[in-house]
Design a protein around this motif. Sequence first.
Motif, PDB file in Angstrom:
ATOM      1  N   GLY A  82      21.683   0.899  14.967  1.00 51.77           N
ATOM      2  CA  GLY A  82      21.201   2.264  14.775  1.00 51.77           C
ATOM      3  C   GLY A  82      19.834   2.496  15.379  1.00 51.77           C
ATOM      4  N   ASP A  83      19.538   3.763  15.587  1.00 53.79           N
ATOM      5  CA  ASP A  83      18.276   4.152  16.225  1.00 53.79           C
ATOM      6  C   ASP A  83      17.039   3.752  15.431  1.00 53.79           C
ATOM      7  N   ASP A  84      17.178   3.633  14.115  1.00 53.68           N
ATOM      8  CA  ASP A  84      16.017   3.318  13.281  1.00 53.68           C
ATOM      9  C   ASP A  84      15.766   1.822  13.125  1.00 53.68           C
ATOM     10  N   ASP A  85      16.693   0.973  13.604  1.00 55.63           N
ATOM     11  CA  ASP A  85      16.605  -0.455  13.300  1.00 55.63           C
ATOM     12  C   ASP A  85      15.496  -1.179  14.068  1.00 55.63           C
ATOM     13  N   MET A  86      15.494  -1.126  15.378  1.00 59.63           N
ATOM     14  CA  MET A  86      14.451  -1.841  16.132  1.00 59.63           C
ATOM     15  C   MET A  86      13.065  -1.304  15.810  1.00 59.63           C
ATOM     16  N   PRO A  87      12.864   0.019  15.728  1.00 51.96           N
ATOM     17  CA  PRO A  87      11.545   0.493  15.303  1.00 51.96           C
ATOM     18  C   PRO A  87      11.165  -0.026  13.909  1.00 51.96           C
ATOM     19  N   ALA A  88      12.138  -0.154  13.009  1.00 53.84           N
ATOM     20  CA  ALA A  88      11.849  -0.675  11.668  1.00 53.84           C
ATOM     21  C   ALA A  88      11.331  -2.108  11.732  1.00 53.84           C
ATOM     22  N   HIS A  89      11.931  -2.926  12.600  1.00 51.77           N
ATOM     23  CA  HIS A  89      11.459  -4.309  12.740  1.00 51.77           C
ATOM     24  C   HIS A  89      10.025  -4.343  13.265  1.00 51.77           C
ATOM     25  N   ALA A  90       9.731  -3.509  14.253  1.00 52.60           N
ATOM     26  CA  ALA A  90       8.382  -3.484  14.819  1.00 52.60           C
ATOM     27  C   ALA A  90       7.365  -3.009  13.780  1.00 52.60           C
ATOM     28  N   LYS A  91       7.706  -1.953  13.041  1.00 56.07           N
ATOM     29  CA  LYS A  91       6.795  -1.422  12.014  1.00 56.07           C
ATOM     30  C   LYS A  91       6.554  -2.458  10.924  1.00 56.07           C
ATOM     31  N   SER A  92       7.597  -3.177  10.544  1.00 58.74           N
ATOM     32  CA  SER A  92       7.458  -4.218   9.524  1.00 58.74           C
ATOM     33  C   SER A  92       6.512  -5.317   9.990  1.00 58.74           C
ATOM     34  N   THR A  93       6.587  -5.673  11.261  1.00 56.67           N
ATOM     35  CA  THR A  93       5.687  -6.680  11.803  1.00 56.67           C
ATOM     36  C   THR A  93       4.238  -6.194  11.774  1.00 56.67           C
ATOM     37  N   ILE A  94       4.028  -4.923  12.073  1.00 54.49           N
ATOM     38  CA  ILE A  94       2.673  -4.365  12.072  1.00 54.49           C
ATOM     39  C   ILE A  94       2.076  -4.392  10.667  1.00 54.49           C
ATOM     40  N   VAL A  95       2.843  -3.975   9.666  1.00 55.67           N
ATOM     41  CA  VAL A  95       2.324  -3.870   8.297  1.00 55.67           C
ATOM     42  C   VAL A  95       2.314  -5.223   7.595  1.00 55.67           C
ATOM     43  N   GLY A  96       3.416  -5.931   7.609  1.00 51.84           N
ATOM     44  CA  GLY A  96       3.487  -7.249   6.990  1.00 51.84           C
ATOM     45  C   GLY A  96       4.412  -7.310   5.789  1.00 51.84           C
ATOM     46  N   ALA A  97       4.796  -8.529   5.458  1.00 51.15           N
ATOM     47  CA  ALA A  97       5.796  -8.780   4.423  1.00 51.15           C
ATOM     48  C   ALA A  97       5.212  -9.252   3.103  1.00 51.15           C
ATOM     49  N   GLU A  98       3.882  -9.365   2.996  1.00 49.44           N
ATOM     50  CA  GLU A  98       3.333  -9.948   1.772  1.00 49.44           C
ATOM     51  C   GLU A  98       1.978  -9.358   1.406  1.00 49.44           C
ATOM     52  N   LEU A  99       1.689  -9.453   0.108  1.00 53.08           N
ATOM     53  CA  LEU A  99       0.398  -9.048  -0.448  1.00 53.08           C
ATOM     54  C   LEU A  99      -0.059 -10.124  -1.418  1.00 53.08           C
ATOM     55  N   THR A 100      -1.357 -10.324  -1.500  1.00 51.98           N
ATOM     56  CA  THR A 100      -1.940 -11.175  -2.531  1.00 51.98           C
ATOM     57  C   THR A 100      -2.994 -10.359  -3.262  1.00 51.98           C
ATOM     58  N   ILE A 101      -2.839 -10.275  -4.588  1.00 50.48           N
ATOM     59  CA  ILE A 101      -3.699  -9.429  -5.416  1.00 50.48           C
ATOM     60  C   ILE A 101      -4.327 -10.297  -6.501  1.00 50.48           C
ATOM     61  N   PRO A 102      -5.657 -10.210  -6.694  1.00 51.77           N
ATOM     62  CA  PRO A 102      -6.280 -10.979  -7.774  1.00 51.77           C
ATOM     63  C   PRO A 102      -5.851 -10.448  -9.144  1.00 51.77           C
ATOM     64  N   ILE A 103      -5.799 -11.363 -10.093  1.00 53.82           N
ATOM     65  CA  ILE A 103      -5.515 -11.015 -11.492  1.00 53.82           C
ATOM     66  C   ILE A 103      -6.798 -11.258 -12.279  1.00 53.82           C
ATOM     67  N   THR A 104      -7.231 -10.233 -12.999  1.00 52.78           N
ATOM     68  CA  THR A 104      -8.426 -10.318 -13.833  1.00 52.78           C
ATOM     69  C   THR A 104      -8.110  -9.688 -15.183  1.00 52.78           C
ATOM     70  N   ASN A 105      -8.440 -10.375 -16.258  1.00 50.76           N
ATOM     71  CA  ASN A 105      -8.168  -9.877 -17.614  1.00 50.76           C
ATOM     72  C   ASN A 105      -6.704  -9.490 -17.805  1.00 50.76           C
ATOM     73  N   GLY A 106      -5.797 -10.271 -17.210  1.00 49.41           N
ATOM     74  CA  GLY A 106      -4.371 -10.057 -17.396  1.00 49.41           C
ATOM     75  C   GLY A 106      -3.787  -8.875 -16.652  1.00 49.41           C
ATOM     76  N   ARG A 107      -4.542  -8.316 -15.693  1.00 47.16           N
ATOM     77  CA  ARG A 107      -4.056  -7.154 -14.929  1.00 47.16           C
ATOM     78  C   ARG A 107      -4.351  -7.348 -13.444  1.00 47.16           C
ATOM     79  N   MET A 108      -3.578  -6.645 -12.613  1.00 52.70           N
ATOM     80  CA  MET A 108      -3.886  -6.661 -11.186  1.00 52.70           C
ATOM     81  C   MET A 108      -5.256  -6.025 -10.988  1.00 52.70           C
ATOM     82  N   ASN A 109      -6.113  -6.682 -10.254  1.00 48.61           N
ATOM     83  CA  ASN A 109      -7.481  -6.213 -10.052  1.00 48.61           C
ATOM     84  C   ASN A 109      -7.575  -5.467  -8.718  1.00 48.61           C
TER      85      ASN A 109
END
Length: 136
Positions: A82-109
């Motif tokens: 489909g027309d949206d597939d290859m652009p989706a792969h490129a956009k995903s590469t630009i943004v990324g597949a993961e996040l790391t968030i600190p936890i402070t006082n039992g909550r996302m900081n």
Amino acid sequence: MIIQKEFTLTPHRRGFHLITEEIVRNLPQLPPTGLLHLFIKHTSAALTINENADPDVQTDMEAIFNNLVKEREPYYEHTCEGDDDMPAHAKSTIVGAELTIPITNGRMNMGIWQGIYLCEFRNRGGGRKIVATIIG
């Protein structure tokens, strides 16, 4: 302590979707301090942190990415899904597949104006699988 949980997000249409509360609902109790790592198991969607207050941000981000990576470019070779597939792969590469968030006082900081976004780059991406790893 390391805990890992996999869950599936509610399916979303194409666009940028604030999913902070959905992430929190799917997490076990967080430790007093530590790290939360989120990984999306897909190559046509991504995770990011951005402003959580003004919904215009979501609309503008979608417009920006559609302008940066256009559909139906004549040089695309991967076109069978489909027309949206290859652009989706490129956009995903630009943004990324993961996040790391600190936890402070039992909550996302995160900052007061920060939220977690699902960047859905397919017209019909379906439920997206997330692996959450908590280190504390």
